[in-house]
Design a protein around this motif. Sequence first.
Motif, PDB file in Angstrom:
ATOM      1  N   GLU A   5       9.527   3.107   1.647  1.00  0.00           N
ATOM      2  CA  GLU A   5      10.590   3.363   0.685  1.00  0.00           C
ATOM      3  C   GLU A   5      10.342   2.499  -0.547  1.00  0.00           C
ATOM      4  OE1 GLU A   5      15.484   2.936   0.344  1.00  0.00           O
ATOM      5  OE2 GLU A   5      14.487   2.699   2.291  1.00  0.00           O
ATOM      6  N   LEU A   6      10.567   3.043  -1.734  1.00  0.00           N
ATOM      7  CA  LEU A   6      10.366   2.330  -3.002  1.00  0.00           C
ATOM      8  C   LEU A   6      11.615   2.473  -3.859  1.00  0.00           C
ATOM      9  CD1 LEU A   6       8.726   0.915  -5.268  1.00  0.00           C
ATOM     10  CD2 LEU A   6       7.812   3.175  -5.873  1.00  0.00           C
ATOM     11  N   ARG A   7      12.113   1.361  -4.333  1.00  0.00           N
ATOM     12  CA  ARG A   7      13.257   1.380  -5.239  1.00  0.00           C
ATOM     13  C   ARG A   7      12.863   0.712  -6.552  1.00  0.00           C
ATOM     14  NH1 ARG A   7      17.868  -0.851  -1.006  1.00  0.00           N
ATOM     15  NH2 ARG A   7      17.520   0.735   0.616  1.00  0.00           N
ATOM     16  N   ALA A  56       5.780  11.642  -1.765  1.00  0.00           N
ATOM     17  CA  ALA A  56       6.833  11.411  -2.767  1.00  0.00           C
ATOM     18  C   ALA A  56       6.843   9.962  -3.240  1.00  0.00           C
ATOM     19  CB  ALA A  56       8.195  11.777  -2.171  1.00  0.00           C
ATOM     20  N   ILE A  57       6.712   9.042  -2.298  1.00  0.00           N
ATOM     21  CA  ILE A  57       6.684   7.621  -2.684  1.00  0.00           C
ATOM     22  C   ILE A  57       5.398   7.311  -3.445  1.00  0.00           C
ATOM     23  CG2 ILE A  57       6.593   5.268  -1.779  1.00  0.00           C
ATOM     24  CD1 ILE A  57       8.431   6.097   0.432  1.00  0.00           C
ATOM     25  N   HIS A  58       4.285   7.928  -3.012  1.00  0.00           N
ATOM     26  CA  HIS A  58       3.007   7.745  -3.706  1.00  0.00           C
ATOM     27  C   HIS A  58       3.129   8.195  -5.154  1.00  0.00           C
ATOM     28  CE1 HIS A  58      -1.093   8.825  -4.981  1.00  0.00           C
ATOM     29  NE2 HIS A  58      -1.493   7.842  -4.163  1.00  0.00           N
ATOM     30  N   VAL A  67       0.850  -1.194   0.000  1.00  0.00           N
ATOM     31  CA  VAL A  67       0.000   0.000   0.000  1.00  0.00           C
ATOM     32  C   VAL A  67       0.885   1.244   0.000  1.00  0.00           C
ATOM     33  CG1 VAL A  67      -1.812   1.272   1.188  1.00  0.00           C
ATOM     34  CG2 VAL A  67      -1.752  -1.222   1.316  1.00  0.00           C
ATOM     35  N   PHE A  68       0.639   2.158  -0.951  1.00  0.00           N
ATOM     36  CA  PHE A  68       1.296   3.467  -0.989  1.00  0.00           C
ATOM     37  C   PHE A  68       0.259   4.516  -0.607  1.00  0.00           C
ATOM     38  CE2 PHE A  68       3.580   0.687  -3.856  1.00  0.00           C
ATOM     39  CZ  PHE A  68       4.918   0.951  -3.576  1.00  0.00           C
ATOM     40  N   ASN A  69       0.456   5.142   0.545  1.00  0.00           N
ATOM     41  CA  ASN A  69      -0.513   6.096   1.102  1.00  0.00           C
ATOM     42  C   ASN A  69       0.013   7.514   0.884  1.00  0.00           C
ATOM     43  OD1 ASN A  69      -2.155   7.721   2.753  1.00  0.00           O
ATOM     44  ND2 ASN A  69      -2.525   6.007   4.174  1.00  0.00           N
ATOM     45  N   ILE A  85      10.803  -4.181  -8.626  1.00  0.00           N
ATOM     46  CA  ILE A  85      10.880  -3.181  -7.563  1.00  0.00           C
ATOM     47  C   ILE A  85      11.284  -3.810  -6.236  1.00  0.00           C
ATOM     48  CG2 ILE A  85       9.159  -1.681  -8.660  1.00  0.00           C
ATOM     49  CD1 ILE A  85       7.105  -2.702  -6.601  1.00  0.00           C
ATOM     50  N   ALA A  86      11.745  -2.938  -5.325  1.00  0.00           N
ATOM     51  CA  ALA A  86      11.985  -3.323  -3.934  1.00  0.00           C
ATOM     52  C   ALA A  86      11.258  -2.310  -3.057  1.00  0.00           C
ATOM     53  CB  ALA A  86      13.473  -3.326  -3.621  1.00  0.00           C
ATOM     54  N   VAL A  87      10.606  -2.794  -2.026  1.00  0.00           N
ATOM     55  CA  VAL A  87       9.838  -1.926  -1.130  1.00  0.00           C
ATOM     56  C   VAL A  87      10.245  -2.216   0.311  1.00  0.00           C
ATOM     57  CG1 VAL A  87       7.531  -1.180  -0.424  1.00  0.00           C
ATOM     58  CG2 VAL A  87       7.906  -2.001  -2.749  1.00  0.00           C
ATOM     59  N   VAL A  88      10.438  -1.147   1.078  1.00  0.00           N
ATOM     60  CA  VAL A  88      10.691  -1.257   2.512  1.00  0.00           C
ATOM     61  C   VAL A  88       9.497  -0.652   3.232  1.00  0.00           C
ATOM     62  CG1 VAL A  88      12.217  -0.577   4.408  1.00  0.00           C
ATOM     63  CG2 VAL A  88      13.177  -1.061   2.135  1.00  0.00           C
TER      64      VAL A  88
END
Length: 569
Positions: A79-81, A36-38, A28-30, A50-53
Amino acid sequence: MGWVNRRRDLGNLIFVDIRDRSGVSQVVFNKERNAAIHEKASGLRNEYVIAVVGMVKLRDANTSNKNIPTGEVELVAEELRLLNESKQPPFLPGDTVLPNEEMRLKYRYLDLRRDAMQHNIELRHKVALAIRQNLSGQGFFEIETPFMTRSTPEGARDYLVPSRVQPGSFYALPQSPQLFKQILMISGFDKYFQIVRCFRDEDLRADRQPEFTQIDLEMSYPQPEHVWAVVEGFLTAAFKAAGHEIKTPFPRMSYDEAIRLYGSDKPDMRLPEMTDVREAFAAADIEKLGVNAALPLLAIRIPKVGKLSRKERDENKELFGVQTAEFNLLDMDRLEKSMPDAAEQLKGMSSAHPDDLIALVGAKHSSAFKTSVGGLGKVAGAYRLRLADKYRERHKAFERTGDPRHDFRFLWVTDFPMFEYDEEGKSWVPAHHPFTSPHEKDMNKLESDPGAVRALAYDVVLNGTELGSGSIRIHRQDIQKKIFHALGMTEDEARARFGFFLEALEYGTPPHGGIALGLDRIAMILAGADSLREVIPFPKTARAVDLMVDAPTPVSEAQLKELGIQVKK
């Protein structure tokens, strides 16, 4: 970390399903937590890596997904990479409607990302691992044999490999490790196995590939029963690894009995056997039916088909469609009207129920000297399978293996003919291979009556599919020479082709025997697939082409010149 499987944009919330080999997890990206991550997540597309923290939390009860293992939790992204982008794929691993097989094979790396293919390859791994562990536990050594050897054709064409350092000479890729595993028995390794690649340059079918994998084994001092017990042991382990329990020991049946009852040397026993119902008819009635009274009148029974329309009965006649000059397909409906007592009796003889389909196949009078019991049985057996396939949705005997209650009908078929007559070449050829031992009682028929010689050969069959073939081998040089002679091979020819092996037989060869089973076929059956290509990571098409790497292809003139080869078009 993984691929973007799906993205759902709900404004302030973006949901992304990340997929890897183990399954799918929701992220979930809130926007309110991290704009910024959204914003970055809004640019994600299918198959981006992708990688997500973030923090794992329980989903609300009304949004949990009970259908997947991770369906009760989600990752709240902090965090999104973006590890890599992806072009728009020609198809998506999550598509419910598959593209044609040619497209799937061209983009095999995308096709292999699909859940079904991931499952099939994992299944294949588990089956192979279980077999290795089982055989190792029984004292077998896994020993590799050469891929580059001499050409000793075993029924199919060899794939040849030119030698650069020996101009004009060729290696061959092995059709099987047959001679090497026999030499391993001479060498004192009394329990050998190998999960090995083999190569045959032959026409392809759904269950054939030019390169295939077989479970190959050999033992010293065995009776056939010893080999069967080993095979039943590792198949039990393999099927258990796939979630199935099978019953052992497997039933056994001679080749002659298999042809008589099922019309096939690989009987599908999920359907009833055929029954000879000649005794239901008086001699005069047999004459009226126009069938040969000296040969069986075979009743084929397909359960639960129900009443057929006239159109369906006519379609079934067309389905028979073989050698109508010699064989007769009798109409059961007409028989019930013209010979009701005989019809009722034959139903009892074949244990038929009211909703079963019965078909009668006999040999015509004119075929008295052309048709044997075996020939009639094979024709009726082939028709039996065509009928069964046509009405599979009614009788339900051919259920897929996805059901753990699947009906696995294993069988050992034994006592195969040693030789078959090749009408085209006008000569006897080995029914299995020329290293198979004949029955000791039939040795005196090798020259006088080759067609009557039985081999110490056996096949393991599952639901109409041959899984593997094996035999007790010839361990004496004098007997091996006799077999080569019976096949019309001169002593010089035998020495030229198999001299190294004949010499090895002179140095104290123990009795030995073994078998080879198709790993691809086993995996195909367990996966419930229709084609070997569904369980092989990088298969060839029916034209023996690898669409992904575009092989085979021409090579340069420089390469050909170095090998001393000229291509004639």
